[in-house]
Design an enzyme around this catalytic site. Sequence first.
Site, PDB file in Angstrom:
ATOM      1  CD1 TRP A   1      -1.172   2.718   2.085  1.00 44.33           C
ATOM      2  CD2 TRP A   1      -2.693   1.480   0.935  1.00 44.33           C
ATOM      3  NE1 TRP A   1      -2.386   3.258   2.218  1.00 44.33           N
ATOM      4  CE2 TRP A   1      -3.074   3.087   1.174  1.00 44.33           C
ATOM      5  CE3 TRP A   1      -4.060   1.064  -0.266  1.00 44.33           C
ATOM      6  CZ2 TRP A   1      -4.533   3.382   1.271  1.00 44.33           C
ATOM      7  CZ3 TRP A   1      -5.606   1.784   0.312  1.00 44.33           C
ATOM      8  CH2 TRP A   1      -5.394   2.531   0.825  1.00 44.33           C
TER       9      TRP A   1
ATOM     10  CB  SER B   1       1.696  12.438   6.882  1.00 41.49           C
ATOM     11  OG  SER B   1       0.816  11.265   5.757  1.00 41.49           O
TER      12      SER B   1
ATOM     13  NE  ARG C   1      -5.066  13.163  10.414  1.00 43.27           N
ATOM     14  CZ  ARG C   1      -5.846  13.230  10.799  1.00 43.27           C
ATOM     15  NH1 ARG C   1      -6.386  12.989  12.197  1.00 43.27           N
ATOM     16  NH2 ARG C   1      -7.391  13.256  10.292  1.00 43.27           N
ATOM     17  CG  ASP C   2      -1.506  15.091   7.921  1.00 39.73           C
ATOM     18  OD1 ASP C   2      -0.814  14.034   8.489  1.00 39.73           O
ATOM     19  OD2 ASP C   2      -2.433  15.367   7.627  1.00 39.73           O
TER      20      ASP C   2
ATOM     21  CG  ASP D   1      -1.004  11.392   2.743  1.00 35.42           C
ATOM     22  OD1 ASP D   1      -1.963  10.501   2.189  1.00 35.42           O
ATOM     23  OD2 ASP D   1      -1.345  11.785   3.826  1.00 35.42           O
TER      24      ASP D   1
END
Length: 503
Positions: free
Chosen positions: A36, A112, A173-174, A39
């Site tokens: 898989w 991410s 997040r991110d 991002d």
Amino acid sequence: MTTTAITEAMDANHNLENQRADRWYPQFHIAPAAGWMNDPNGVCYFKGRYHVFYQHYPYAPQWGPMHWGHVSSPDLVHWQRHPIALAPSNIPEGGTEPNNGEITHDTGGVWSGCAVVDDDELVVFYTGNQWVNGRDDANGKVQTQCIATSKDGVEFEKHGAVIAPLEGVEDFRDPKVWRMGNTWYLVVAASVKNRGEVWLYTSKNLKHWEFDRILFTDPDPDVYMVECPDFFPLGDQWVLLYGPMTHAKPQGYSGRNGHNTGYVVGRWQPGSDFEVTSKYAQYDLGHNFYAPQTMQAPDGRRILFAWMGGFDRPLASVEDQWSGQQCTPRELTLTASGELCARPVKEIEGLRGSQLARIDADTLGPNETRVLCADLQAGEVDVEVDLSATSSEQVALLVHATEQSCAVVGYDSLSERIYLDRGLAAPSERGYRSMPYNGGDHLQLRVLVDKGSLEVFANGCSTSLTSLNFPQGKGARQVAVASVEGSIAVTSASVHRFDPAVQ
């Protein structure tokens, strides 16, 4: 960090790769060897190479506890695979403490983040995810911003958390980091009382961070999270690019996917609020474009990568033991009216192999289909048309055309839009998407074709159509141009084959 988790993941992925089928596997897009992908993460330029990390589950072609996959390139088009860069920290079965005192903030996944260069070191920021129950988010999660460092850009050492979430904030997040002068800045997404926000932090040393302000709150009350925020300058404007997660139903041509990407433009300088001067606009109206991340190239260009995939339903490629790829890297600019414009980086022309077709100044009669080439597995189709001398209702390009399926890309004069119709492809990859056309009488269509994807650009490229497309049937995949009712005044048309680009 211990390499046990990475070694196990690499072994499992190699075994999965041996089972992979290649009927739709890309020839010039970044994709996992197997398993898989989602991002893009940590896109950067370090020690003479472009690096792209990405969300990766190496054990199966479905989403799972996230690792960071890794490729690098000297030129943005020829990519070399590297070992998995980061893996979740392991906790022994039945235990509560990790092996060898390893970092535990990411036992539920290395989510991410981004990468920056600090002196001779590559520093990556990522969201460490922990499931409260150790398995899933049924009982909640804790998301913390963490760092890891590398001297060579390949092997990393984790250093733990640098920013913890506020009490009661579960979705946090991110991170995306950049430097201005002697100060580092970080934006990160947060969901507060079911509203999507972007928070801004500052630091002098990348380790100790101070909350600066709420940089942006999505004005749409239905947007409960703004994923993957990226905040960067283009000219004298600042662009906030993000993925709004919303409860709202799609309207018109926009918001048609389970996950969509858009942006706002405004003015900002350190120490001040972000003054938004534009309305939200969706960028890329295709089926599969999400989680973009940008970087500044050594020559100053702003380069974008994005994920071509989806969470809504399994892709047909899952049967072939892989899922997801990255879009072609694109150079970003702003138009005079403040629209985000992205076109494939110029380096992509270095992949051109033989020219398979060429037309100069010809006319297609009413309802005529002209075959441009008998087979194009991966390459580029360019068509220019004089619309002032064209009476056809559509300028239609038939691509990925087999005996069983065909995708159509073109210009529709009735709606004055560029469209991509996947027709009757695989059961999970059908559907129609379109974008507005404002290029005047000189139509320029550029389609990047890979074995399982299509990327459509037109004229000034103020937006694009990015879609996976899995043609059915074995053998050749034809390319043709077709008229509908009236004639088409073709100024020029060409088809180039692309050489493979990922080792």
